[in-house]
Every structure is written in structure tokens, then in C-alpha cells.
Design a protein around this motif. Structure first.
Motif, PDB file in Angstrom:
ATOM      1  N   PHE A 147       0.884  -1.082   0.093  1.00  0.00           N
ATOM      2  CA  PHE A 147      -0.027  -0.026   0.104  1.00  0.00           C
ATOM      3  C   PHE A 147       0.830   1.290  -0.084  1.00  0.00           C
ATOM      4  N   TYR A 148       1.753   1.274   0.840  1.00  0.00           N
ATOM      5  CA  TYR A 148       2.612   2.498   0.860  1.00  0.00           C
ATOM      6  C   TYR A 148       3.647   2.705  -0.414  1.00  0.00           C
ATOM      7  N   GLU A 171       2.745   1.563  -3.307  1.00  0.00           N
ATOM      8  CA  GLU A 171       1.883   2.159  -4.461  1.00  0.00           C
ATOM      9  C   GLU A 171       1.625   3.461  -4.411  1.00  0.00           C
ATOM     10  N   ASP A 172       0.814   3.927  -3.232  1.00  0.00           N
ATOM     11  CA  ASP A 172       0.689   5.170  -2.881  1.00  0.00           C
ATOM     12  C   ASP A 172       1.767   6.234  -3.298  1.00  0.00           C
ATOM     13  N   THR A 173       3.053   5.873  -2.489  1.00  0.00           N
ATOM     14  CA  THR A 173       4.022   6.817  -2.637  1.00  0.00           C
ATOM     15  C   THR A 173       4.470   7.020  -4.048  1.00  0.00           C
ATOM     16  N   LYS A 230       2.618   6.706  -6.742  1.00  0.00           N
ATOM     17  CA  LYS A 230       1.604   7.214  -7.529  1.00  0.00           C
ATOM     18  C   LYS A 230       1.676   8.891  -7.515  1.00  0.00           C
ATOM     19  N   LYS A 231       2.135   9.362  -6.217  1.00  0.00           N
ATOM     20  CA  LYS A 231       2.329  10.736  -5.950  1.00  0.00           C
ATOM     21  C   LYS A 231       3.477  11.216  -6.518  1.00  0.00           C
ATOM     22  N   SER A 277      -8.704  -3.473  -1.274  1.00  0.00           N
ATOM     23  CA  SER A 277      -9.094  -2.885  -2.633  1.00  0.00           C
ATOM     24  C   SER A 277     -10.395  -3.192  -3.020  1.00  0.00           C
ATOM     25  N   TYR A 311      -4.332   0.782   7.577  1.00  0.00           N
ATOM     26  CA  TYR A 311      -4.767   0.634   5.962  1.00  0.00           C
ATOM     27  C   TYR A 311      -6.302   0.126   6.418  1.00  0.00           C
ATOM     28  N   GLN A 344      -2.221   8.393 -14.251  1.00  0.00           N
ATOM     29  CA  GLN A 344      -2.463   7.574 -13.285  1.00  0.00           C
ATOM     30  C   GLN A 344      -3.690   6.494 -13.572  1.00  0.00           C
ATOM     31  N   SER A 382      -7.092   5.579 -12.141  1.00  0.00           N
ATOM     32  CA  SER A 382      -7.902   6.264 -10.873  1.00  0.00           C
ATOM     33  C   SER A 382      -9.030   5.278 -10.655  1.00  0.00           C
TER      34      SER A 382
END
Length: 401
Positions: free
Chosen positions: A142-143, A145-147, A149-150, A199, A231, A332, A334
Motif C-alpha cells: 500500500f505504502y 503504490e501510494d508513494t 503514484k504521488k 481494494s 490501512y 494514473q 484512477s
């Protein structure tokens, strides 16, 4: 020869591995060589130096995806290490090419530290039009992918999370239509609160499901739990139930993303009429269709296996999500794009199935109903229905078109 022996033989002969690089351009003469390399190659170099978007004109960036893993959660085998994950990543490359004509480099990164992994992926990202993360354990996935993506302006997608979710959402919508239940009236119970479970829960919540409960190894994720990670916090429910047996009472839907034989058939008797069961543990589901129908004949079943009806196969999702994203040059993938993919899958299931698909699966008929709530992977219309839906959703969301 056993299946295991055949698999090893398949991977070894006639040449080791499953993918290769093939030249797109002719290189048979001295002049061809002068265009492909020095001195001609200097011209696209200068053009890209002047405008980075020219990489999409003069290189394969716009149709190239990196399939990247550190091997910390490979299939059902656990932490195999990066190198041992390579056969899976090569396999994903075949699926990308076969189903969506997308080129792939598989990249195995021998780093378990999430921040080091992120820095490595970010450093090589300019090569690619998209990043498909694969087989990375939770909660680090999770961390990561999130990082990414940003930080990156290209699609970053963890298939183990979202690929399953897209197909589950499509199958759920169709199953509910068959049993005449409204999506905002149902109770859904998940067994498994890892990457795929979370998800799936998020995506069906966006579809309108309000009553969602997750169960992990320690029991129901309710608000009395003080050990939930960051999460899981969004899905802590108000229920006093603490076990799967308690929370499954009066549920409409069970979604298993856990392990073999973890859903006793007796629990089906506690569910409401026309229960919907997605038992997705591989290779052996939480409950088999045979077991389920031995106690209830009104159940609609899906599994992750190809030898049962309604296979939830990620190949229905990720190739077409990336195809649509690449074609729209989306920054991205979305939530709206994933919902569009699900809607495309759900719609396709209701269309008449072409003979080529029937022949591929050696069946006389496939018709929308309890045993056909999800399309088949070899349906040639998936690109039209799913990738195009994703492309249009991306254009609308990111470019107002």
C-alpha cells in the motif's frame, strides 16, 4: 508426464524463459544501421531533450510497461525472493502482449525495504509508460503504490490489489441483477483483509455497497479492535460480532481472499436467500461449488479456478486497464477508470458470445446467468468494451474530453 514436469519443460525448452525482445524496425543494411544507431539516432535524442513528450513519438515508451516485484508475496508461495519471482513476471509479460499488445520488461528488485524499493522504481520510471507492481506483500504494498503514484506522472498499478477488485465488482453487479437485489441494500463479508480484500472493499463501496465487514486471522475488524493497521482503519465496523460464523449471519455476499477450505458449508445456511459466494483463494478455494451446492441450490459461485464457472481471472482486468490508460496517456489509473473497467466487463457479459469463444472453451453455449456472470479471457471484444471504457474515462477525468 505430470503437470509439474510439463511446466518445467515448458519454461526450459526450446529456449529458457517465456519472453524476448523483437526489433520493430528493419536493420538489414548499413543505411538501416545508420538510422537505428549512430549517426541517425542523435536526432530523436535532441528532440526528446527539447521536449520530453517526444519520447512518446520516437521510442516505445508509450506502449511499454514495467512489471516489477521484489518477490515478497509470490502467488501462494510467500516470500520467494526477487529472482524466484521472475517466472511470474515473465508470465505477466506474455499476458500483457497477448491480450492488449503491450510490451513489457520484467524487473525483479532484490530489496525488501519499501523506501529503497520506491527509490529504485522511481529512478528507472522514465523508461516506461506505466508501472505494474506485482507480488509485494502487505502492508508495504500500500505504502509503495501510494508513494509512487504521488511521485510519478505515469500509471502505477498494483495488480494484486486492484486487478481482482475490478473483476469482483463486475461479477457482483451482474450477480445482484440476476437475484434481483439492490447494491445499497446488501451485506458483504470479506474473509481476508490484505491487499486484494481492501481494494475490493473500496471499489464495491464506490459502487454503492454500504454494509461491509472484513475478517482477518484474528476475527472481525470491528471498532473494539486495537491492532488494526492504518490501512484497515476505514473498514472497522460497529458490529459486536467477533468471528466469521457470527458476522456471516444474514449476509448476502461472501468474498474469500484467504486460504483453502476456510468457509464451512454450514455457514452458507446462515446467509440470506440467493447467496453470492466469491471463493477466490488459489489454487484451492475457501469452499468449492460442489460443497456449496450440497447445502444450497440457490447459490451463485465464483472462484479463481478455470475448471469452475465464473473464474475471477486478473487477465480480464490489468491488460485492458493499462491499454486504456496508455492510449489516453493518463497520469494514473484512477478509481473512475477502474469503475469504468468493471462496467465494461459487466456489460460485455450480457452480449451474445461469439463462436470463437465457445470453441476456445469447448462449450455449446455461454449465456448471461448464474454460471456466466463474468466474460471469458479469450473474448476478442474485451479490448473494445474494457480498454475503450477506461480510455474514455481517463480522457474525461484528466483532460476534460
Amino acid at each position: 508426464m505430470s503437470l509439474n514436469d510439463e511446466a518445467l519443460n515448458y519454461h526450459e525448452h526450446p529456449r529458457p524463459g517465456k519472453i524476448e525482445i523483437v526489433s520493430r524496425k528493419q536493420c538489414d543494411t548499413a543505411y538501416d544501421l545508420s538510422l537505428a544507431y549512430s549517426p541517425g539516432v542523435a536526432e530523436p535524442v535532441r528532440a526528446i531533450q527539447d521536449d520530453k513528450d517526444n519520447a512518446y513519438r520516437y521510442t516505445n515508451k508509450g506502449n511499454l510497461v514495467a512489471v516489477i516485484s521484489n518477490g515478497t508475496a509470490v502467488l501462494g508461495l510467500g516470500d520467494t525472493g526477487a529472482l524466484a519471482s521472475k517466472p511470474v513476471m515473465e508470465g505477466k509479460g506474455i499476458l500483457f502482449k497477448k491480450f492488449a499488445d503491450i510490451d513489457v520488461y520484467d524487473i525483479e528488485i532484490d530489496l525488501s525495504d519499501p523506501d529503497q524499493f520506491i527509490e529504485t522504481v522511481a529512478a528507472i520510471a522514465p523508461t516506461f509508460g506505466g508501472i505494474n507492481l506485482e507480488d509485494i506483500k502487505a502492508p508495504e504494498c500500500f505504502y509503495i503504490e501510494d508513494t509512487l503514484k504521488k511521485r510519478l506522472n505515469i500509471p502505477v498499478f498494483h495488480d494484486d490489489q486492484h486487478g481482482t477488485a475490478v473483476i469482483v465488482a463486475a461479477g457482483l453487479q451482474n450477480a445482484l441483477e440476476i437475484v434481483n437485489k439492490k447494491i445499497d441494500d446488501i451485506k458483504v463479508v470479506f474473509l481476508g483483509a490484505g491487499a486484494a480484500g481492501l481494494s475490493c472493499a473500496r471499489l464495491i463501496r464506490h459502487l454503492g455497497v454500504n454494509d461491509i465487514h472484513l475478517v482477518d486471522r484474528k476475527g472481525v475488524l470491528n471498532k473494539s479492535r486495537d491492532d488494526a493497521n492504518i490501512y484497515n482503519q476505514e473498514f472497522l465496523s460497529d458490529t459486536k460480532a467477533t468471528t466469521l460464523e457470527e458476522i456471516i449471519e444474514d449476509a448476502d455476499v461472501f468474498i474469500g481472499l484467504s486460504g483453502a477450505n476456510l468457509f464451512p458449508k454450514e455457514y452458507l445456511l446462515k446467509m440470506k436467500r440467493d447467496p453470492i459466494v466469491f471463493a477466490l483463494a488459489n489454487p484451492d478455494p475457501e469452499i468449492t461449488p460442489v460443497e456449496a451446492r450440497s447445502v444450497r441450490n440457490d447459490v451463485i459461485m465464483a472462484t479463481g479456478r478455470s475448471d469452475y464457472a465464473n473464474q475471477v481471472n486478473n487477465v480480464l482486468g490489468f491488460p485492458f486497464l493499462f491499454r486504456g490508460a496508455l492510449d489516453a496517456r493518463a497520469p494514473q489509473i484512477s478509481m473512475n477508470m477502474m469503475l469504468a473497467a468493471s462496467e465494461g466487463l459487466a456489460k460485455l457479459t450480457k452480449e451474445e458470445v461469439p463462436q470463437s469463444v465457445l470453441d476456445a472453451y469447448q462449450v455449446k453455449e455461454l449465456k448471461f446467468g448464474p454460471d456466466y456472470i463474468i466474460p471469458k479471457p479469450f473474448d476478442p471484444r474485451l479490448k473494445e468494451y474494457v480498454a475503450e471504457s477506461v480510455r474514455l474515462a481517463a480522457l474525461k477525468e484528466f483532460y476534460g474530453k
